[in-house]
Design a protein around this motif. Sequence first.
Motif, PDB file in Angstrom:
ATOM      1  N   HIS A 175      43.313  43.386  43.026  1.00  0.00           N
ATOM      2  CA  HIS A 175      43.462  42.265  43.163  1.00  0.00           C
ATOM      3  C   HIS A 175      42.603  41.927  42.059  1.00  0.00           C
ATOM      4  CE1 HIS A 175      46.730  42.607  45.547  1.00  0.00           C
ATOM      5  NE2 HIS A 175      45.942  42.865  47.107  1.00  0.00           N
ATOM      6  N   ARG A 193      47.226  34.054  35.993  1.00  0.00           N
ATOM      7  CA  ARG A 193      47.011  36.129  35.888  1.00  0.00           C
ATOM      8  C   ARG A 193      45.941  35.514  34.792  1.00  0.00           C
ATOM      9  NH1 ARG A 193      49.531  40.433  35.579  1.00  0.00           N
ATOM     10  NH2 ARG A 193      49.319  41.508  33.370  1.00  0.00           N
ATOM     11  N   HIS A 194      45.167  36.808  35.412  1.00  0.00           N
ATOM     12  CA  HIS A 194      43.952  36.728  34.672  1.00  0.00           C
ATOM     13  C   HIS A 194      44.118  37.916  33.387  1.00  0.00           C
ATOM     14  CE1 HIS A 194      39.815  38.741  33.541  1.00  0.00           C
ATOM     15  NE2 HIS A 194      39.382  37.856  34.388  1.00  0.00           N
ATOM     16  N   LEU A 203      45.736  30.539  41.202  1.00  0.00           N
ATOM     17  CA  LEU A 203      45.129  31.206  40.823  1.00  0.00           C
ATOM     18  C   LEU A 203      46.525  31.630  39.855  1.00  0.00           C
ATOM     19  CD1 LEU A 203      44.859  33.840  44.122  1.00  0.00           C
ATOM     20  CD2 LEU A 203      42.998  32.669  42.627  1.00  0.00           C
ATOM     21  N   ASP A 213      49.960  29.571  35.512  1.00  0.00           N
ATOM     22  CA  ASP A 213      49.431  29.637  33.783  1.00  0.00           C
ATOM     23  C   ASP A 213      49.620  28.864  33.099  1.00  0.00           C
ATOM     24  OD1 ASP A 213      49.136  32.475  34.993  1.00  0.00           O
ATOM     25  OD2 ASP A 213      51.304  32.490  35.808  1.00  0.00           O
ATOM     26  N   HIS A 227      45.343  30.334  46.409  1.00  0.00           N
ATOM     27  CA  HIS A 227      44.316  31.612  46.777  1.00  0.00           C
ATOM     28  C   HIS A 227      43.632  30.405  47.861  1.00  0.00           C
ATOM     29  CE1 HIS A 227      39.947  32.092  47.911  1.00  0.00           C
ATOM     30  NE2 HIS A 227      40.360  32.926  48.106  1.00  0.00           N
ATOM     31  N   SER A 263      38.691  37.772  42.730  1.00  0.00           N
ATOM     32  CA  SER A 263      38.921  39.511  42.998  1.00  0.00           C
ATOM     33  C   SER A 263      38.784  40.322  44.268  1.00  0.00           C
ATOM     34  CB  SER A 263      37.785  40.311  41.918  1.00  0.00           C
ATOM     35  OG  SER A 263      38.753  40.216  40.762  1.00  0.00           O
ATOM     36  N   ASN A 318      37.131  33.691  38.090  1.00  0.00           N
ATOM     37  CA  ASN A 318      37.938  35.067  38.889  1.00  0.00           C
ATOM     38  C   ASN A 318      37.467  35.322  40.296  1.00  0.00           C
ATOM     39  OD1 ASN A 318      37.672  37.986  38.962  1.00  0.00           O
ATOM     40  ND2 ASN A 318      36.491  37.631  37.476  1.00  0.00           N
ATOM     41  N   TRP A 352      42.446  38.323  39.546  1.00  0.00           N
ATOM     42  CA  TRP A 352      42.888  36.352  39.398  1.00  0.00           C
ATOM     43  C   TRP A 352      42.532  35.803  38.664  1.00  0.00           C
ATOM     44  CZ3 TRP A 352      44.194  38.322  45.212  1.00  0.00           C
ATOM     45  CH2 TRP A 352      45.028  38.369  45.370  1.00  0.00           C
TER      46      TRP A 352
END
Lengths: 92, 92, 92, 92, 92, 92, 92, 92, 92, 92
Positions: free
Chosen positions: F42, E86-87, E84, D62, E4, F54, F52, F44
């Motif tokens: 999901h 946080r989105h 990954l 992050d 991922h 997903s 992203n 991310w």
Amino acid sequence: MLYHVRMDVRVPHDVEAATFDRLKAAEKARAEELQRSGTWRHLWRIAGEYANVSIFDVADHDELHAILSGLPLFPFMQIAVTPLARHPSAIA
Amino acid sequence: MLYHVRMDVRVPHDVEAATFDRLKAAEKARAEELQRSGTWRHLWRIAGEYANVSIFDVADHDELHAILSGLPLFPFMQIAVTPLARHPSAIA
Amino acid sequence: MLYHVRMDVRVPHDVEAATFDRLKAAEKARAEELQRSGTWRHLWRIAGEYANVSIFDVADHDELHAILSGLPLFPFMQIAVTPLARHPSAIA
Amino acid sequence: MLYHVRMDVRVPHDVEAATFDRLKAAEKARAEELQRSGTWRHLWRIAGEYANVSIFDVADHDELHAILSGLPLFPFMQIAVTPLARHPSAIA
Amino acid sequence: MLYHVRMDVRVPHDVEAATFDRLKAAEKARAEELQRSGTWRHLWRIAGEYANVSIFDVADHDELHAILSGLPLFPFMQIAVTPLARHPSAIA
Amino acid sequence: MLYHVRMDVRVPHDVEAATFDRLKAAEKARAEELQRSGTWRHLWRIAGEYANVSIFDVADHDELHAILSGLPLFPFMQIAVTPLARHPSAIA
Amino acid sequence: MLYHVRMDVRVPHDVEAATFDRLKAAEKARAEELQRSGTWRHLWRIAGEYANVSIFDVADHDELHAILSGLPLFPFMQIAVTPLARHPSAIA
Amino acid sequence: MLYHVRMDVRVPHDVEAATFDRLKAAEKARAEELQRSGTWRHLWRIAGEYANVSIFDVADHDELHAILSGLPLFPFMQIAVTPLARHPSAIA
Amino acid sequence: MLYHVRMDVRVPHDVEAATFDRLKAAEKARAEELQRSGTWRHLWRIAGEYANVSIFDVADHDELHAILSGLPLFPFMQIAVTPLARHPSAIA
Amino acid sequence: MLYHVRMDVRVPHDVEAATFDRLKAAEKARAEELQRSGTWRHLWRIAGEYANVSIFDVADHDELHAILSGLPLFPFMQIAVTPLARHPSAIA
């Protein structure tokens, strides 16, 4: 030290012709100057493409980058640099 | 005429060492011979890879192919050939 | 001068375990030796892959090639070399 | 934790020069600030390309994303992130 | 932190069936163990391929690498790791 | 049924900022709505990229396509869809 | 639901001919059986290649994976699966 | 109808020399036969590579596939087929 | 004869909406007409992408090219054509 | 000497129609002229694509480059040149 450099030139069609001509003239002058100084050792046109293969002889990476990033057409170039070492079978 | 040739050599690990040594020696001898004749104009090692960039000066495609396909290590090579034309900014 | 080097190691499954272990031990010893000498400046493992990213500080391409091609695991490596110049925003 | 990040900058020719200069200045200031804080550990220019290789030392993904996506030139960057683990042969 | 991970398994046909079965059984046991511990959060089969997409939740790159490189089938895997973050639109 | 979807967002710089902000807000609202309904399981952020990963849980391909092609940012997305089957070692 | 599946068959030359013939015969029988059941809707040979394009009609990803991974030649196949939705201009 | 076909021949080093010679002789005979019948219209060697570009004139895809898949070296070939239509500027 | 055709549609954002709508309507009408004539045998939407996979049944390459290059959206399409032969295991 | 040349034409949608028509007409005239002179030996349309495969018969790389770079549509072309040697099995 020798560097193999491939330069592919891609100029969008909406770049003004006058600007492009000015850049090409400046590029040609700079290339000739660098060849005369021995820095730009070889400059060949890849047949059929707006691209060249060149061999540069410079002291180090910094000098190479300064030269390449200072080329007038640099903003329109895709460049690949390959460091060349001495080949064990080279007689020159 | 000038041809830019990249040769990547990939020899499987289960090729007998003696065979590989014999091929390498024959390759070296042939490369030196072709350089002395002016055909193999430049031979550079790509730093860090079992690969070279070479410039050949031959009459035509057939002569180039005969030389390359006749190299002792040819069966273990991946080869890319690029025809080089005269660059409008080249002073040599 | 700094070189960025990525090494991907691919050892076929039918390489004898004893040979592979011997090569790995020799590779580790050589890597440690080159790090102590300051030549192999950084050595990082790419998470999840049998590959590393390294930064070498050597005099020129020839020295880099001699080091890399002399690594015990070199025959099983795919190597990509990228010359690093000084970045205009680097403060170090 | 260390992340290897390659950033390729591609700015279309029709971006206003003043905007581009402003972004470049802000990018330089931000990069220097992050280097002083130890977050941006290494910043090297890839010789011949408008691209860099960097090593970031941050707490987690992050934080890395916040930094990279906050860079002034982010909209014009193609970025590849590679997580770096400790190499078993690293002595540092 | 979430990673991922795509794993493509490629086992040469001349690997002994017994060895392969033993590895697969050990892989399955290890995967189940890691899922029970919450480390291996998601494990999905890519339909039609001997490959999976997984989500790992681990402390850092080193832990991820230790797990992946310790998998019994690791020598036969091609692995790609993507960190990954946080989105901003994620509600979970 | 589960689908793995990677979305890379590429918005040309000459898209009006107001339009882009409107699209982003609508995209965020739609993503939150679909997550609340359990369809978008999901979401991310790929660290360092405007992209992203997903996981969607929908009845079939048609429903997936309707959702994805209906996303406000769809015209600016490069999307890759991978159908996920149950993994024989999955314990969940 | 429809799935587009491309299968490229690559059988190493040192696979025993008898084994390969047995696998091919079993593959043919299975393909015919699945076509008769309506599951394997279309099976076309890509002209010039040991590859096919097929359209499968199955309930879900799991059923597709069970079928494909159960094919006798599966260990020698590279498979790409693409989920097909209804096209807004399709009249059938 | 005309088909452009590129054939790259890759014969593993551990294929017995006698087998390979037999296949090459059979391939040559078949190629000559098909050229005499007008089916194999053009056959050119790609300079520097064990590959050819050919133009086939056949009735349809099935006939093309039967010819190509029947070539003695087919198991060691990577083939790419491109259908050729009449060019609006072609005078022949 | 059958041709597998993949069409990826990429319309730059600065194409006028009215023009784009007109083209889409014309494309839809033409696709329906060609399906009714049996020429455009199958038309499937690739789930998640502005792309389709189609099967055309036409007399020869020239007819295929005339149809595809005549499609209203042709200037915005990336097209890949694969000739399909009869599969030896096809029962239809 | 023969050269295999693939030309992919990509004309941005915002090139004025009149300019594009003028270029296409000039391109057609030039192609016909070069075919009549025997230089442009073969010119085929790649079915489904705005691209062609051509065979040129010219004296050397320079002549080829002069011709190709002089084509009216050259600024909008992506060109790949492959030198063709005589194939040992060619009967013509």
